[in-house]
Scaffold this active site. Structure first.
Site, PDB file in Angstrom:
ATOM      1  N   LYS A  59       0.811  -1.230   0.000  1.00  0.00           N
ATOM      2  CA  LYS A  59       0.000   0.000   0.000  1.00  0.00           C
ATOM      3  C   LYS A  59       0.837   1.269   0.000  1.00  0.00           C
ATOM      4  O   LYS A  59       0.445   2.282  -0.568  1.00  0.00           O
ATOM      5  CB  LYS A  59      -0.958  -0.002   1.196  1.00  0.00           C
ATOM      6  CG  LYS A  59      -2.103  -0.992   1.046  1.00  0.00           C
ATOM      7  CD  LYS A  59      -3.077  -0.909   2.200  1.00  0.00           C
ATOM      8  CE  LYS A  59      -4.138  -1.993   2.074  1.00  0.00           C
ATOM      9  NZ  LYS A  59      -5.064  -2.017   3.207  1.00  0.00           N
ATOM     10  N   ASP A  96     -10.249   2.278   2.584  1.00  0.00           N
ATOM     11  CA  ASP A  96     -10.399   1.488   3.823  1.00  0.00           C
ATOM     12  C   ASP A  96     -11.204   2.247   4.882  1.00  0.00           C
ATOM     13  O   ASP A  96     -12.087   1.685   5.525  1.00  0.00           O
ATOM     14  CB  ASP A  96      -9.025   1.130   4.410  1.00  0.00           C
ATOM     15  CG  ASP A  96      -8.357  -0.020   3.656  1.00  0.00           C
ATOM     16  OD1 ASP A  96      -9.068  -0.762   2.950  1.00  0.00           O
ATOM     17  OD2 ASP A  96      -7.123  -0.164   3.776  1.00  0.00           O
TER      18      ASP A  96
HETATM   19  P1  NDP Z   1       0.367  -4.642   8.869  1.00  0.00           P
HETATM   20  O1  NDP Z   1       1.257  -5.834   8.701  1.00  0.00           O
HETATM   21  O2  NDP Z   1       0.648  -3.411   8.086  1.00  0.00           O
HETATM   22  O3  NDP Z   1       0.340  -4.214  10.431  1.00  0.00           O
HETATM   23  C1  NDP Z   1       0.186  -5.185  11.408  1.00  0.00           C
HETATM   24  C2  NDP Z   1      -0.048  -4.510  12.779  1.00  0.00           C
HETATM   25  O4  NDP Z   1      -0.389  -5.554  13.695  1.00  0.00           O
HETATM   26  C3  NDP Z   1       1.171  -3.794  13.363  1.00  0.00           C
HETATM   27  O5  NDP Z   1       0.720  -2.684  14.084  1.00  0.00           O
HETATM   28  C4  NDP Z   1       1.764  -4.875  14.278  1.00  0.00           C
HETATM   29  O6  NDP Z   1       2.494  -4.334  15.357  1.00  0.00           O
HETATM   30  C5  NDP Z   1       0.508  -5.506  14.809  1.00  0.00           C
HETATM   31  N1  NDP Z   1       0.702  -6.881  15.272  1.00  0.00           N
HETATM   32  C6  NDP Z   1       1.052  -7.963  14.533  1.00  0.00           C
HETATM   33  N2  NDP Z   1       1.073  -9.056  15.305  1.00  0.00           N
HETATM   34  C7  NDP Z   1       0.728  -8.674  16.561  1.00  0.00           C
HETATM   35  C8  NDP Z   1       0.564  -9.366  17.792  1.00  0.00           C
HETATM   36  N3  NDP Z   1       0.760 -10.689  17.908  1.00  0.00           N
HETATM   37  N4  NDP Z   1       0.182  -8.656  18.887  1.00  0.00           N
HETATM   38  C9  NDP Z   1      -0.034  -7.327  18.801  1.00  0.00           C
HETATM   39  N5  NDP Z   1       0.116  -6.604  17.653  1.00  0.00           N
HETATM   40  C10 NDP Z   1       0.485  -7.287  16.547  1.00  0.00           C
HETATM   41  O7  NDP Z   1      -1.120  -5.193   8.567  1.00  0.00           O
HETATM   42  P2  NDP Z   1      -2.384  -4.297   8.128  1.00  0.00           P
HETATM   43  O8  NDP Z   1      -2.420  -3.085   8.972  1.00  0.00           O
HETATM   44  O9  NDP Z   1      -2.415  -4.119   6.658  1.00  0.00           O
HETATM   45  O10 NDP Z   1      -3.618  -5.293   8.468  1.00  0.00           O
HETATM   46  C11 NDP Z   1      -4.067  -5.473   9.812  1.00  0.00           C
HETATM   47  C12 NDP Z   1      -5.344  -6.295   9.805  1.00  0.00           C
HETATM   48  O11 NDP Z   1      -6.397  -5.565   9.192  1.00  0.00           O
HETATM   49  C13 NDP Z   1      -5.224  -7.613   9.021  1.00  0.00           C
HETATM   50  O12 NDP Z   1      -5.902  -8.626   9.752  1.00  0.00           O
HETATM   51  C14 NDP Z   1      -5.957  -7.325   7.734  1.00  0.00           C
HETATM   52  O13 NDP Z   1      -6.537  -8.476   7.150  1.00  0.00           O
HETATM   53  C15 NDP Z   1      -7.047  -6.379   8.230  1.00  0.00           C
HETATM   54  N6  NDP Z   1      -7.601  -5.513   7.161  1.00  0.00           N
HETATM   55  C16 NDP Z   1      -8.938  -5.602   6.880  1.00  0.00           C
HETATM   56  C17 NDP Z   1      -9.504  -4.802   5.924  1.00  0.00           C
HETATM   57  C18 NDP Z   1     -10.975  -4.924   5.641  1.00  0.00           C
HETATM   58  O14 NDP Z   1     -11.434  -4.374   4.631  1.00  0.00           O
HETATM   59  N7  NDP Z   1     -11.747  -5.577   6.478  1.00  0.00           N
HETATM   60  C19 NDP Z   1      -8.718  -3.824   5.147  1.00  0.00           C
HETATM   61  C20 NDP Z   1      -7.320  -3.776   5.545  1.00  0.00           C
HETATM   62  C21 NDP Z   1      -6.800  -4.614   6.501  1.00  0.00           C
HETATM   63  P3  NDP Z   1       4.061  -3.921  15.208  1.00  0.00           P
HETATM   64  O15 NDP Z   1       4.079  -2.546  14.594  1.00  0.00           O
HETATM   65  O16 NDP Z   1       4.559  -3.948  16.601  1.00  0.00           O
HETATM   66  O17 NDP Z   1       4.671  -4.973  14.318  1.00  0.00           O
END
Ligand code: NDP
Length: 269
Positions: A59, A96
């Site tokens: 993105k 989004d």
């Molecule tokens: P990213 O990989 O960009 O970000 C992941 C985030 O999750 C980071 O803030 C990361 O923290 C955190 N994270 C990952 N694992 C853990 C954990 N075990 N405990 C706590 N925090 C954690 O992913 P996206 O932001 O793109 O996507 C996030 C979610 O949103 C996904 O499930 C995706 O499918 C969903 N989504 C749904 C959409 C919809 O239309 N319904 C649209 C877009 C996304 P850190 O920075 O510390 O690594």
């Protein structure tokens, strides 16, 4: 275009929108190698591609590739929709946030003005939703992330739009919220971010951006505490409708498509 992308429901959603509006389209999930986004996009354009959605982890690259951007995409620093019209500048948008708002307001009757909102996560999805959420006039918004520095950077990016603060997940406590939005990818590891029990105000809604199996741990966590909880399937359909509108100039009806997906989901259980 994404990586991974095989799980995507977007092809089914867009084919349903096309059937509904009498359009003939091809919409396919394209697995793009990490580092191969620009090449994949050029190939797609050369083959006559007119628009695409972009998901994890491209993105921000899509934002860079866009020659013109909507205000909301500009602010988010992330693009999930590209409009490719031959002879015109590549246009980037981020649907989004509006998708989440439409699902919250239209499908769940949630009013955000004056409410206290906690957003977990500071990744690509959080980037897309913070601006549109702030524009609804919440009384307070806290973005909390496992890596606190990312939350701080994100909150400062949106500071001009409203009362937003940042925190580490481990620093939460002592404050209650009316809406808890899980924008982390923790559910993909079957995990729930560790949260203090007293974080939810009475009747607070818990919303997971994830859907399907990835949403199950967070929804179970919320329901075990007696709170209403919904997954992000509605947001997925609503953000897709916004993209379809950008490409085709027609807003499809989302309700029958969401019902179709819920029905298919129930059949899989
Ligand atoms: P990213 O990989 O960009 O970000 C992941 C985030 O999750 C980071 O803030 C990361 O923290 C955190 N994270 C990952 N694992 C853990 C954990 N075990 N405990 C706590 N925090 C954690 O992913 P996206 O932001 O793109 O996507 C996030 C979610 O949103 C996904 O499930 C995706 O499918 C969903 N989504 C749904 C959409 C919809 O239309 N319904 C649209 C877009 C996304 P850190 O920075 O510390 O690594």
């Amino acid at each position: 275009m994404g990586n991974p992308v095989a799980h995507s429901l977007s092809p089914v959603i867009h084919q349903a929108f096309a059937a509904q509006t009498g359009a003939v389209i091809r919409y396919e999930a394209v697995l793009v190698p990490v580092g191969g986004f620009d090449i994949a996009l050029e190939r797609f354009r050369a083959r006559g591609g007119r628009g695409c959605n972009v998901t994890v982890p491209f993105k921000e690259q899509a934002w860079q590739r866009a020659e013109r951007r909507s205000e909301r995409a500009q602010c988010a620093g992330a693009v999930n929709t590209l409009v490719l019209v031959p002879g015109q500048a590549v246009f980037g948008d981020n649907t989004d946030g509006v998708g989440l708002l439409r699902d919250l307001a239209g499908n769940h009757g949630v009013e955000l003005a004056g409410r206290r909102v906690l957003v977990l996560g500071a990744g690509g999805a959080a980037r897309g939703i913070l601006g549109p959420l702030l524009e609804q006039g919440p009384a307070a918004m806290l973005v909390a992330n496992r890596s606190p520095g990312r939350a701080v950077a994100l909150a400062s990016r949106f500071a001009a739009l409203g009362p937003i603060r940042a925190s580490g997940l481990d620093a939460l406590g002592g404050e209650r919220f009316d809406l808890l939005v899980n924008a982390t990818a923790a559910g993909l590891q079957a995990a729930v971010p560790a949260l203090p029990d007293a974080i939810l105000a009475p009747g607070a809604l818990c919303y997971d951006l994830a859907y399907g199996a990835a949403a199950a741990p967070f929804l179970a966590w919320a329901r075990a505490r007696g709170h209403p909880a919904v997954d992000g399937l509605g947001m997925l359909v609503e953000q897709a409708a916004e993209s379809f509108m950008l490409w085709r100039g027609i807003r499809p009806s989302t309700r029958p498509v969401l019902e179709q997906l819920r029905h298919a989901e129930a059949g899989r259980r």
